[in-house]
Design a protein around this motif. Structure first.
Motif, PDB file in Angstrom:
ATOM      1  N   ASP A  11      24.979  35.668   5.694  1.00 25.31           N
ATOM      2  CA  ASP A  11      26.237  35.569   6.435  1.00 25.31           C
ATOM      3  C   ASP A  11      26.210  34.429   7.452  1.00 25.31           C
ATOM      4  OD1 ASP A  11      27.251  37.660   5.013  1.00 25.31           O
ATOM      5  OD2 ASP A  11      27.199  39.113   6.646  1.00 25.31           O
ATOM      6  N   VAL A  12      25.101  34.290   8.168  1.00 19.11           N
ATOM      7  CA  VAL A  12      24.972  33.215   9.158  1.00 19.11           C
ATOM      8  C   VAL A  12      25.081  31.849   8.482  1.00 19.11           C
ATOM      9  CG1 VAL A  12      23.365  32.077  10.736  1.00 19.11           C
ATOM     10  CG2 VAL A  12      23.659  34.558  10.841  1.00 19.11           C
ATOM     11  N   ILE A  13      24.380  31.680   7.371  1.00 17.85           N
ATOM     12  CA  ILE A  13      24.398  30.405   6.649  1.00 17.85           C
ATOM     13  C   ILE A  13      25.799  30.087   6.137  1.00 17.85           C
ATOM     14  CG2 ILE A  13      23.555  29.209   4.587  1.00 17.85           C
ATOM     15  CD1 ILE A  13      20.886  30.718   5.018  1.00 17.85           C
ATOM     16  N   LEU A  14      26.483  31.097   5.594  1.00 20.02           N
ATOM     17  CA  LEU A  14      27.833  30.867   5.075  1.00 20.02           C
ATOM     18  C   LEU A  14      28.806  30.472   6.185  1.00 20.02           C
ATOM     19  CD1 LEU A  14      28.211  33.760   2.466  1.00 20.02           C
ATOM     20  CD2 LEU A  14      28.089  31.306   1.988  1.00 20.02           C
ATOM     21  N   VAL A  15      28.712  31.128   7.340  1.00 16.70           N
ATOM     22  CA  VAL A  15      29.596  30.781   8.458  1.00 16.70           C
ATOM     23  C   VAL A  15      29.299  29.350   8.935  1.00 16.70           C
ATOM     24  CG1 VAL A  15      30.199  31.307  10.856  1.00 16.70           C
ATOM     25  CG2 VAL A  15      29.979  33.149   9.202  1.00 16.70           C
ATOM     26  N   MET A  16      28.026  28.965   8.951  1.00 20.77           N
ATOM     27  CA  MET A  16      27.672  27.599   9.358  1.00 20.77           C
ATOM     28  C   MET A  16      28.221  26.568   8.368  1.00 20.77           C
ATOM     29  SD  MET A  16      23.822  27.718  10.927  1.00 20.77           S
ATOM     30  CE  MET A  16      23.496  28.457  12.517  1.00 20.77           C
ATOM     31  N   ILE A  17      28.118  26.861   7.064  1.00 16.83           N
ATOM     32  CA  ILE A  17      28.643  25.940   6.058  1.00 16.83           C
ATOM     33  C   ILE A  17      30.160  25.822   6.175  1.00 16.83           C
ATOM     34  CG2 ILE A  17      28.951  25.546   3.577  1.00 16.83           C
ATOM     35  CD1 ILE A  17      26.229  26.899   3.148  1.00 16.83           C
ATOM     36  N   TRP A 122      32.236  34.537  15.823  1.00 17.11           N
ATOM     37  CA  TRP A 122      31.757  35.229  14.623  1.00 17.11           C
ATOM     38  C   TRP A 122      30.264  35.009  14.449  1.00 17.11           C
ATOM     39  CZ3 TRP A 122      34.346  34.360   9.138  1.00 17.11           C
ATOM     40  CH2 TRP A 122      33.956  35.400   8.286  1.00 17.11           C
ATOM     41  N   LEU A 123      29.841  33.751  14.554  1.00 16.52           N
ATOM     42  CA  LEU A 123      28.422  33.437  14.400  1.00 16.52           C
ATOM     43  C   LEU A 123      27.593  34.154  15.461  1.00 16.52           C
ATOM     44  CD1 LEU A 123      26.237  31.764  12.924  1.00 16.52           C
ATOM     45  CD2 LEU A 123      26.629  29.976  14.613  1.00 16.52           C
ATOM     46  N   ALA A 124      28.060  34.142  16.710  1.00 14.77           N
ATOM     47  CA  ALA A 124      27.325  34.806  17.793  1.00 14.77           C
ATOM     48  C   ALA A 124      27.179  36.303  17.532  1.00 14.77           C
ATOM     49  CB  ALA A 124      28.027  34.564  19.123  1.00 14.77           C
ATOM     50  N   SER A 125      28.185  36.902  16.881  1.00 17.21           N
ATOM     51  CA  SER A 125      28.134  38.343  16.607  1.00 17.21           C
ATOM     52  C   SER A 125      27.180  38.677  15.465  1.00 17.21           C
ATOM     53  CB  SER A 125      29.534  38.862  16.276  1.00 17.21           C
ATOM     54  OG  SER A 125      29.946  38.445  14.981  1.00 17.21           O
ATOM     55  N   LEU A 126      26.781  37.691  14.685  1.00 13.09           N
ATOM     56  CA  LEU A 126      25.930  37.927  13.518  1.00 13.09           C
ATOM     57  C   LEU A 126      24.434  37.859  13.837  1.00 13.09           C
ATOM     58  CD1 LEU A 126      27.875  35.854  10.809  1.00 13.09           C
ATOM     59  CD2 LEU A 126      27.837  38.339  11.080  1.00 13.09           C
ATOM     60  N   VAL A 127      24.092  37.452  15.074  1.00  8.31           N
ATOM     61  CA  VAL A 127      22.684  37.339  15.457  1.00  8.31           C
ATOM     62  C   VAL A 127      22.429  38.205  16.687  1.00  8.31           C
ATOM     63  CG1 VAL A 127      22.523  34.987  14.550  1.00  8.31           C
ATOM     64  CG2 VAL A 127      23.063  35.331  16.965  1.00  8.31           C
ATOM     65  N   PHE A 183      33.052  35.222   1.145  1.00  7.10           N
ATOM     66  CA  PHE A 183      31.757  35.727   0.688  1.00  7.10           C
ATOM     67  C   PHE A 183      30.884  36.243   1.835  1.00  7.10           C
ATOM     68  CE2 PHE A 183      33.254  32.664  -2.439  1.00  7.10           C
ATOM     69  CZ  PHE A 183      33.116  33.381  -3.618  1.00  7.10           C
ATOM     70  N   VAL A 184      31.406  36.202   3.069  1.00  6.11           N
ATOM     71  CA  VAL A 184      30.673  36.736   4.222  1.00  6.11           C
ATOM     72  C   VAL A 184      30.865  38.247   4.256  1.00  6.11           C
ATOM     73  CG1 VAL A 184      30.378  36.676   6.714  1.00  6.11           C
ATOM     74  CG2 VAL A 184      31.012  34.581   5.487  1.00  6.11           C
ATOM     75  N   SER A 185      29.779  38.993   4.251  1.00  7.92           N
ATOM     76  CA  SER A 185      29.848  40.464   4.177  1.00  7.92           C
ATOM     77  C   SER A 185      30.331  41.099   5.476  1.00  7.92           C
ATOM     78  CB  SER A 185      28.474  41.034   3.808  1.00  7.92           C
ATOM     79  OG  SER A 185      28.028  40.513   2.576  1.00  7.92           O
ATOM     80  N   ASP A 186      29.781  40.635   6.610  1.00  2.00           N
ATOM     81  CA  ASP A 186      30.144  41.191   7.910  1.00  2.00           C
ATOM     82  C   ASP A 186      31.439  40.533   8.387  1.00  2.00           C
ATOM     83  OD1 ASP A 186      30.397  41.981  10.556  1.00  2.00           O
ATOM     84  OD2 ASP A 186      28.246  41.851  10.976  1.00  2.00           O
ATOM     85  N   ARG A 187      32.542  41.281   8.332  1.00  2.10           N
ATOM     86  CA  ARG A 187      33.847  40.720   8.687  1.00  2.10           C
ATOM     87  C   ARG A 187      34.068  40.664  10.195  1.00  2.10           C
ATOM     88  NH1 ARG A 187      36.800  40.581   3.775  1.00  2.10           N
ATOM     89  NH2 ARG A 187      35.227  39.987   2.251  1.00  2.10           N
ATOM     90  N   SER A 188      33.122  41.161  10.971  1.00  2.00           N
ATOM     91  CA  SER A 188      33.151  41.111  12.437  1.00  2.00           C
ATOM     92  C   SER A 188      34.463  41.665  13.000  1.00  2.00           C
ATOM     93  CB  SER A 188      32.935  39.670  12.927  1.00  2.00           C
ATOM     94  OG  SER A 188      32.713  39.631  14.315  1.00  2.00           O
ATOM     95  N   VAL A 189      34.710  42.928  12.716  1.00  2.00           N
ATOM     96  CA  VAL A 189      35.863  43.628  13.282  1.00  2.00           C
ATOM     97  C   VAL A 189      35.465  44.154  14.660  1.00  2.00           C
ATOM     98  CG1 VAL A 189      37.503  45.519  12.983  1.00  2.00           C
ATOM     99  CG2 VAL A 189      36.605  44.306  10.978  1.00  2.00           C
ATOM    100  N   GLN A 325      30.821  41.891  26.566  1.00  2.00           N
ATOM    101  CA  GLN A 325      30.837  41.981  25.115  1.00  2.00           C
ATOM    102  C   GLN A 325      32.256  41.933  24.538  1.00  2.00           C
ATOM    103  OE1 GLN A 325      27.952  41.928  23.444  1.00  2.00           O
ATOM    104  NE2 GLN A 325      29.097  41.714  21.534  1.00  2.00           N
ATOM    105  N   GLY A 326      33.203  42.533  25.230  1.00  3.95           N
ATOM    106  CA  GLY A 326      34.571  42.582  24.725  1.00  3.95           C
ATOM    107  C   GLY A 326      35.383  41.330  24.976  1.00  3.95           C
ATOM    108  N   GLU A 327      34.777  40.312  25.622  1.00  5.79           N
ATOM    109  CA  GLU A 327      35.513  39.083  25.919  1.00  5.79           C
ATOM    110  C   GLU A 327      34.793  37.846  25.378  1.00  5.79           C
ATOM    111  OE1 GLU A 327      36.472  38.825  30.071  1.00  5.79           O
ATOM    112  OE2 GLU A 327      37.654  40.660  30.054  1.00  5.79           O
ATOM    113  N   GLN A 328      34.032  38.027  24.300  1.00  6.87           N
ATOM    114  CA  GLN A 328      33.308  36.911  23.706  1.00  6.87           C
ATOM    115  C   GLN A 328      34.266  35.853  23.156  1.00  6.87           C
ATOM    116  OE1 GLN A 328      29.357  37.053  22.725  1.00  6.87           O
ATOM    117  NE2 GLN A 328      29.828  37.685  24.796  1.00  6.87           N
TER     118      GLN A 328
END
Length: 391
Positions: A11-17, A122-127, A183-189, A325-328
Protein backbone atom coordinates in the motif's frame (compact mmCIF):
# COMPACT_ATOMS: atom_id res chain seq x y z
CA UNK A 1 18.72 -7.80 17.77
CA UNK A 2 15.45 -8.31 15.93
CA UNK A 3 15.38 -7.07 12.37
CA UNK A 4 13.21 -3.95 11.94
CA UNK A 5 10.09 -4.62 9.93
CA UNK A 6 10.03 -2.61 6.72
CA UNK A 7 7.47 0.19 6.44
CA UNK A 8 7.40 -0.21 2.65
CA UNK A 9 4.30 -2.34 2.29
CA UNK A 10 2.40 -2.79 -0.97
CA UNK A 11 0.00 0.00 0.00
CA UNK A 12 2.80 2.44 0.87
CA UNK A 13 4.60 1.75 -2.42
CA UNK A 14 1.41 2.16 -4.46
CA UNK A 15 0.56 5.49 -2.80
CA UNK A 16 4.12 6.71 -3.48
CA UNK A 17 3.90 5.69 -7.15
CA UNK A 18 0.50 7.37 -7.48
CA UNK A 19 1.98 10.50 -5.89
CA UNK A 20 4.85 10.47 -8.39
CA UNK A 21 2.40 10.24 -11.31
CA UNK A 22 0.28 13.03 -9.86
CA UNK A 23 3.22 15.37 -9.27
CA UNK A 24 4.70 14.50 -12.69
CA UNK A 25 1.41 15.45 -14.37
CA UNK A 26 1.28 18.87 -12.71
CA UNK A 27 4.97 19.78 -12.98
CA UNK A 28 4.98 18.61 -16.61
CA UNK A 29 2.44 21.27 -17.62
CA UNK A 30 3.85 24.19 -15.64
CA UNK A 31 6.62 25.17 -18.11
CA UNK A 32 4.22 24.86 -21.07
CA UNK A 33 1.05 26.56 -19.91
CA UNK A 34 2.20 30.16 -20.38
CA UNK A 35 3.38 29.71 -23.96
CA UNK A 36 0.40 27.51 -24.81
CA UNK A 37 -2.03 30.13 -23.49
CA UNK A 38 -0.43 32.79 -25.67
CA UNK A 39 -0.64 30.46 -28.65
CA UNK A 40 -4.39 30.20 -27.98
CA UNK A 41 -4.68 34.00 -28.11
CA UNK A 42 -4.07 35.14 -24.52
CA UNK A 43 -2.13 38.31 -23.85
CA UNK A 44 1.10 38.01 -21.86
CA UNK A 45 -0.71 39.26 -18.74
CA UNK A 46 -3.67 36.89 -19.10
CA UNK A 47 -1.32 33.99 -19.84
CA UNK A 48 0.44 34.75 -16.55
CA UNK A 49 -2.90 34.75 -14.74
CA UNK A 50 -3.75 31.36 -16.27
CA UNK A 51 -0.36 29.96 -15.26
CA UNK A 52 -0.71 31.20 -11.68
CA UNK A 53 -4.35 30.21 -11.28
CA UNK A 54 -3.53 26.75 -9.88
CA UNK A 55 -1.65 28.03 -6.84
CA UNK A 56 -4.30 30.73 -6.29
CA UNK A 57 -7.09 28.14 -6.32
CA UNK A 58 -5.01 25.96 -4.00
CA UNK A 59 -4.73 28.68 -1.36
CA UNK A 60 -8.51 29.06 -1.16
CA UNK A 61 -9.36 25.36 -1.29
CA UNK A 62 -6.69 24.00 1.07
CA UNK A 63 -8.79 24.33 4.27
CA UNK A 64 -11.77 22.61 2.61
CA UNK A 65 -9.55 19.79 1.35
CA UNK A 66 -7.96 19.42 4.80
CA UNK A 67 -11.33 19.11 6.53
CA UNK A 68 -12.57 16.66 3.91
CA UNK A 69 -9.45 14.54 4.37
CA UNK A 70 -10.17 14.22 8.09
CA UNK A 71 -13.79 13.21 7.43
CA UNK A 72 -13.78 11.04 4.32
CA UNK A 73 -11.85 8.11 2.85
CA UNK A 74 -8.44 9.13 1.47
CA UNK A 75 -8.99 6.60 -1.32
CA UNK A 76 -12.18 8.33 -2.43
CA UNK A 77 -10.61 11.80 -2.38
CA UNK A 78 -7.48 10.64 -4.24
CA UNK A 79 -9.65 8.97 -6.89
CA UNK A 80 -11.70 12.14 -7.35
CA UNK A 81 -8.57 14.31 -7.37
CA UNK A 82 -6.90 12.11 -10.00
CA UNK A 83 -10.00 12.19 -12.22
CA UNK A 84 -10.36 15.98 -11.87
CA UNK A 85 -6.71 16.41 -12.84
CA UNK A 86 -7.26 14.11 -15.83
CA UNK A 87 -10.33 16.09 -16.93
CA UNK A 88 -8.49 19.38 -16.47
CA UNK A 89 -5.38 18.37 -18.41
CA UNK A 90 -7.45 16.67 -21.14
CA UNK A 91 -9.27 19.97 -21.43
CA UNK A 92 -5.95 21.71 -22.12
CA UNK A 93 -5.53 19.49 -25.17
CA UNK A 94 -9.06 20.19 -26.45
CA UNK A 95 -9.42 23.88 -25.48
CA UNK A 96 -10.01 26.06 -28.57
CA UNK A 97 -9.24 29.34 -26.79
CA UNK A 98 -7.58 30.79 -23.69
CA UNK A 99 -10.91 31.36 -21.90
CA UNK A 100 -11.68 27.64 -21.81
CA UNK A 101 -8.06 26.95 -20.96
CA UNK A 102 -8.60 29.03 -17.81
CA UNK A 103 -11.68 26.94 -16.93
CA UNK A 104 -9.78 23.68 -17.28
CA UNK A 105 -6.90 25.15 -15.26
CA UNK A 106 -9.38 25.69 -12.41
CA UNK A 107 -10.56 22.07 -12.65
CA UNK A 108 -6.96 20.83 -12.65
CA UNK A 109 -6.20 23.05 -9.66
CA UNK A 110 -9.05 21.51 -7.69
CA UNK A 111 -7.70 18.02 -8.39
CA UNK A 112 -4.22 19.22 -7.42
CA UNK A 113 -5.45 20.42 -4.02
CA UNK A 114 -7.31 17.20 -3.22
CA UNK A 115 -4.39 14.96 -4.18
CA UNK A 116 -1.63 16.88 -2.41
CA UNK A 117 -3.51 16.99 0.89
CA UNK A 118 -5.15 13.57 1.01
CA UNK A 119 -2.24 11.52 -0.41
CA UNK A 120 0.24 12.94 2.10
CA UNK A 121 -2.15 12.18 4.95
CA UNK A 122 -2.95 8.77 3.48
CA UNK A 123 0.71 7.79 3.40
CA UNK A 124 1.22 8.96 7.00
CA UNK A 125 -1.72 6.80 8.10
CA UNK A 126 -0.18 3.70 6.49
CA UNK A 127 2.99 3.71 8.63
CA UNK A 128 3.57 3.69 12.42
CA UNK A 129 3.75 7.18 13.92
CA UNK A 130 7.38 6.51 14.88
CA UNK A 131 8.29 6.25 11.17
CA UNK A 132 6.30 9.15 9.73
CA UNK A 133 9.50 11.16 9.21
CA UNK A 134 11.13 8.37 7.21
CA UNK A 135 7.97 7.89 5.13
CA UNK A 136 7.74 11.62 4.41
CA UNK A 137 11.41 11.62 3.41
CA UNK A 138 10.84 8.90 0.82
CA UNK A 139 7.60 10.54 -0.27
CA UNK A 140 9.56 13.74 -0.75
CA UNK A 141 12.05 11.89 -2.95
CA UNK A 142 9.25 10.76 -5.26
CA UNK A 143 7.92 14.31 -5.47
CA UNK A 144 11.38 15.81 -6.02
CA UNK A 145 12.16 13.37 -8.83
CA UNK A 146 8.86 14.18 -10.52
CA UNK A 147 9.46 17.91 -10.10
CA UNK A 148 12.89 17.58 -11.72
CA UNK A 149 12.16 15.15 -14.56
CA UNK A 150 8.73 16.37 -15.67
CA UNK A 151 9.79 19.89 -16.80
CA UNK A 152 12.87 18.48 -18.55
CA UNK A 153 10.73 16.01 -20.52
CA UNK A 154 7.97 18.49 -21.40
CA UNK A 155 10.31 21.30 -22.50
CA UNK A 156 12.20 19.01 -24.86
CA UNK A 157 9.16 17.12 -26.13
CA UNK A 158 6.86 20.01 -27.02
CA UNK A 159 9.55 21.44 -29.27
CA UNK A 160 9.34 18.25 -31.34
CA UNK A 161 5.62 17.35 -31.35
CA UNK A 162 3.92 20.61 -30.30
CA UNK A 163 1.95 21.69 -27.24
CA UNK A 164 -1.24 19.66 -27.65
CA UNK A 165 0.40 16.29 -28.31
CA UNK A 166 2.99 16.84 -25.58
CA UNK A 167 0.30 17.62 -22.98
CA UNK A 168 -1.39 14.24 -23.64
CA UNK A 169 1.41 12.64 -21.59
CA UNK A 170 0.39 14.76 -18.61
CA UNK A 171 -3.23 13.63 -19.02
CA UNK A 172 -2.17 9.96 -19.08
CA UNK A 173 -0.08 10.47 -15.94
CA UNK A 174 -3.09 12.01 -14.14
CA UNK A 175 -5.32 9.11 -15.20
CA UNK A 176 -2.75 6.66 -13.79
CA UNK A 177 -3.26 8.24 -10.35
CA UNK A 178 -6.94 7.30 -10.33
CA UNK A 179 -6.12 3.80 -11.59
CA UNK A 180 -3.23 3.00 -9.22
CA UNK A 181 -5.09 3.96 -6.03
CA UNK A 182 -7.76 1.34 -6.86
CA UNK A 183 -5.23 -1.34 -5.86
CA UNK A 184 -4.49 0.12 -2.40
CA UNK A 185 -6.11 -2.17 0.20
CA UNK A 186 -6.26 0.27 3.14
CA UNK A 187 -8.76 2.93 2.05
CA UNK A 188 -7.92 5.04 5.14
CA UNK A 189 -11.45 5.78 6.33
CA UNK A 190 -11.31 8.10 9.38
CA UNK A 191 -12.14 6.18 12.57
CA UNK A 192 -13.44 9.14 14.53
CA UNK A 193 -15.90 10.95 12.28
CA UNK A 194 -17.34 14.29 13.44
CA UNK A 195 -20.80 14.46 14.93
CA UNK A 196 -23.61 15.60 12.67
CA UNK A 197 -23.80 18.99 14.37
CA UNK A 198 -20.13 19.56 13.57
CA UNK A 199 -20.28 18.82 9.85
CA UNK A 200 -20.89 22.43 8.97
CA UNK A 201 -17.90 23.60 11.00
CA UNK A 202 -14.78 24.02 8.91
CA UNK A 203 -11.42 24.92 10.43
CA UNK A 204 -9.18 27.07 8.27
CA UNK A 205 -5.81 25.98 9.69
CA UNK A 206 -4.33 23.51 12.15
CA UNK A 207 -2.85 25.88 14.74
CA UNK A 208 0.02 23.59 15.83
CA UNK A 209 1.22 23.39 12.22
CA UNK A 210 1.03 27.14 11.57
CA UNK A 211 4.66 28.02 12.53
CA UNK A 212 5.85 25.15 10.33
CA UNK A 213 3.76 26.46 7.42
CA UNK A 214 5.15 29.98 7.90
CA UNK A 215 8.75 28.74 7.77
CA UNK A 216 7.93 26.49 4.80
CA UNK A 217 6.58 29.51 2.90
CA UNK A 218 9.76 31.49 3.55
CA UNK A 219 12.04 28.62 2.50
CA UNK A 220 9.92 28.16 -0.64
CA UNK A 221 10.19 31.77 -1.84
CA UNK A 222 13.79 31.60 -3.18
CA UNK A 223 13.19 28.04 -4.44
CA UNK A 224 10.22 29.00 -6.62
CA UNK A 225 11.84 32.29 -7.64
CA UNK A 226 14.77 30.21 -8.88
CA UNK A 227 12.47 27.74 -10.63
CA UNK A 228 10.72 30.60 -12.46
CA UNK A 229 13.63 32.91 -13.21
CA UNK A 230 16.94 31.05 -13.27
CA UNK A 231 17.01 30.64 -17.07
CA UNK A 232 16.36 34.37 -17.57
CA UNK A 233 18.86 35.21 -14.82
CA UNK A 234 21.59 33.25 -16.61
CA UNK A 235 20.73 34.85 -19.95
CA UNK A 236 20.81 38.36 -18.50
CA UNK A 237 24.21 37.68 -16.94
CA UNK A 238 25.45 36.23 -20.28
CA UNK A 239 26.72 33.08 -18.58
CA UNK A 240 27.72 30.08 -20.72
CA UNK A 241 26.66 27.32 -18.37
CA UNK A 242 24.41 24.24 -18.73
CA UNK A 243 21.60 25.66 -16.62
CA UNK A 244 19.22 23.00 -17.93
CA UNK A 245 21.04 20.53 -15.66
CA UNK A 246 20.43 22.58 -12.49
CA UNK A 247 17.29 20.81 -11.25
CA UNK A 248 18.57 17.42 -12.41
CA UNK A 249 21.61 17.89 -10.15
CA UNK A 250 19.28 19.07 -7.37
CA UNK A 251 17.18 15.90 -7.71
CA UNK A 252 20.21 13.58 -7.82
CA UNK A 253 21.81 15.11 -4.71
CA UNK A 254 18.48 15.13 -2.88
CA UNK A 255 17.95 11.45 -3.70
CA UNK A 256 21.31 10.50 -2.21
CA UNK A 257 20.86 12.66 0.90
CA UNK A 258 17.37 11.40 1.68
CA UNK A 259 18.34 7.77 1.19
CA UNK A 260 21.28 8.21 3.57
CA UNK A 261 19.27 10.10 6.19
CA UNK A 262 15.88 8.38 5.86
CA UNK A 263 15.79 7.00 9.43
CA UNK A 264 17.11 10.24 10.96
CA UNK A 265 13.91 12.18 10.23
CA UNK A 266 12.25 10.36 13.15
CA UNK A 267 15.01 10.90 15.71
CA UNK A 268 16.77 14.25 15.10
CA UNK A 269 15.10 17.33 16.57
CA UNK A 270 13.67 20.05 14.37
CA UNK A 271 16.17 22.71 15.47
CA UNK A 272 19.20 20.78 14.20
CA UNK A 273 17.58 20.28 10.78
CA UNK A 274 16.65 23.96 10.67
CA UNK A 275 20.16 25.26 11.42
CA UNK A 276 21.70 22.95 8.82
CA UNK A 277 19.11 23.97 6.23
CA UNK A 278 19.56 27.69 6.91
CA UNK A 279 23.32 27.36 6.41
CA UNK A 280 22.73 25.43 3.17
CA UNK A 281 20.27 28.09 1.98
CA UNK A 282 22.77 30.87 2.61
CA UNK A 283 25.38 28.83 0.72
CA UNK A 284 23.28 28.18 -2.39
CA UNK A 285 22.02 31.78 -2.60
CA UNK A 286 25.63 33.03 -2.44
CA UNK A 287 26.70 30.48 -5.06
CA UNK A 288 23.95 31.63 -7.42
CA UNK A 289 25.04 35.23 -6.84
CA UNK A 290 28.68 34.61 -7.78
CA UNK A 291 28.04 31.83 -10.32
CA UNK A 292 30.34 31.94 -13.35
CA UNK A 293 30.90 28.29 -14.26
CA UNK A 294 29.13 24.92 -14.22
CA UNK A 295 30.98 24.05 -11.00
CA UNK A 296 29.39 26.91 -9.08
CA UNK A 297 26.04 26.07 -10.64
CA UNK A 298 26.38 22.45 -9.47
CA UNK A 299 27.38 23.57 -5.96
CA UNK A 300 24.34 25.86 -5.84
CA UNK A 301 22.05 22.99 -6.87
CA UNK A 302 23.59 20.72 -4.22
CA UNK A 303 23.16 23.46 -1.60
CA UNK A 304 19.52 23.86 -2.54
CA UNK A 305 19.03 20.10 -2.12
CA UNK A 306 20.60 20.20 1.35
CA UNK A 307 18.62 23.31 2.25
CA UNK A 308 15.13 23.46 0.80
CA UNK A 309 15.02 19.79 -0.23
CA UNK A 310 15.65 18.52 3.30
CA UNK A 311 13.63 21.06 5.27
CA UNK A 312 10.62 20.37 3.02
CA UNK A 313 10.36 16.80 4.35
CA UNK A 314 11.20 17.82 7.92
CA UNK A 315 8.47 20.48 7.96
CA UNK A 316 5.96 18.12 6.37
CA UNK A 317 6.50 15.35 8.93
CA UNK A 318 6.69 17.84 11.84
CA UNK A 319 3.33 19.36 10.88
CA UNK A 320 1.74 15.91 10.95
CA UNK A 321 3.39 14.86 14.23
CA UNK A 322 2.34 18.05 16.04
CA UNK A 323 -1.32 17.75 15.04
CA UNK A 324 -3.93 15.71 16.93
CA UNK A 325 -4.84 12.40 15.30
CA UNK A 326 -8.18 13.73 14.06
CA UNK A 327 -6.63 16.77 12.36
CA UNK A 328 -3.90 15.15 10.26
CA UNK A 329 -5.57 16.21 7.02
CA UNK A 330 -5.92 19.79 8.24
CA UNK A 331 -2.25 19.80 9.30
CA UNK A 332 -1.30 18.60 5.82
CA UNK A 333 -3.39 21.32 4.18
CA UNK A 334 -1.80 23.95 6.49
CA UNK A 335 1.67 22.77 5.47
CA UNK A 336 0.78 22.92 1.77
CA UNK A 337 -0.71 26.37 2.26
CA UNK A 338 2.84 27.45 3.10
CA UNK A 339 4.05 25.89 -0.16
CA UNK A 340 1.28 27.68 -2.10
CA UNK A 341 2.25 31.03 -0.59
CA UNK A 342 5.91 30.47 -1.46
CA UNK A 343 4.97 29.30 -4.96
CA UNK A 344 2.97 32.50 -5.48
CA UNK A 345 5.30 35.01 -3.82
CA UNK A 346 8.57 33.58 -5.19
CA UNK A 347 8.02 34.50 -8.86
CA UNK A 348 6.35 37.80 -7.88
CA UNK A 349 9.30 38.78 -5.68
CA UNK A 350 11.69 37.69 -8.42
CA UNK A 351 9.91 39.93 -10.93
CA UNK A 352 9.97 42.91 -8.57
CA UNK A 353 13.69 42.49 -7.83
CA UNK A 354 14.47 42.10 -11.53
CA UNK A 355 12.52 45.26 -12.41
CA UNK A 356 13.62 47.60 -9.60
CA UNK A 357 17.06 46.43 -8.43
CA UNK A 358 20.39 45.62 -10.11
CA UNK A 359 20.67 42.03 -11.36
CA UNK A 360 23.52 41.32 -8.92
CA UNK A 361 21.07 41.90 -6.04
CA UNK A 362 18.63 39.18 -7.19
CA UNK A 363 19.76 36.45 -4.79
CA UNK A 364 21.42 38.47 -1.98
CA UNK A 365 18.08 40.23 -1.30
CA UNK A 366 16.49 36.83 -0.64
CA UNK A 367 18.85 36.25 2.29
CA UNK A 368 16.36 38.29 4.34
CA UNK A 369 14.39 35.06 4.84
CA UNK A 370 17.14 33.65 7.08
CA UNK A 371 16.70 35.88 10.18
CA UNK A 372 12.90 35.86 9.77
CA UNK A 373 12.81 32.05 9.77
CA UNK A 374 15.10 31.93 12.81
CA UNK A 375 12.86 34.36 14.73
CA UNK A 376 9.81 32.17 14.05
CA UNK A 377 11.75 29.13 15.23
CA UNK A 378 12.88 30.83 18.46
CA UNK A 379 9.27 31.74 19.27
CA UNK A 380 8.10 28.10 18.97
CA UNK A 381 11.30 26.08 19.45
CA UNK A 382 10.08 24.08 22.45
CA UNK A 383 6.98 22.82 20.63
CA UNK A 384 8.83 22.20 17.36
CA UNK A 385 11.62 20.23 19.00
CA UNK A 386 9.13 18.10 20.90
CA UNK A 387 7.65 16.66 17.70
CA UNK A 388 10.06 13.70 17.48
CA UNK A 389 9.33 12.70 21.09
CA UNK A 390 5.59 12.34 20.43
CA UNK A 391 5.96 8.91 18.83
Amino acid sequence: MAKRESIYTKDVILVMIASFCFMFSNMYCNPLINGYAQKLGASSTFAGVIAGMMSLVAMFLRPIAGNMTDRFSKYRLASIGGLLSFIGVSGYVLAPNSGLLMLFRLINGTGYVLCTVCMTTWLASLVPLSHVGEAMGMYGIMNALAMAFAPAVSINLYQVIGYRHAIIISAVSALLVAIIVQFVSDRSVPKNKPQSNQLGHIKIIQKNALPVAAMTALFAIPYFATQADIVTYVEQRHLTIAIGAYFMIYAAVLLVIRLCLRTKFDTVRFGKWLIASLIANVFYLIMLSIMQTNWEMALAAAGMAMGYGIIYSVCQSTALMLAPQGEQGLASSTFFLGIDIGMTLGPILGGLIDEHLPLKAFYPVMLIIVPVIFIIYLADRKELNSAVSRH
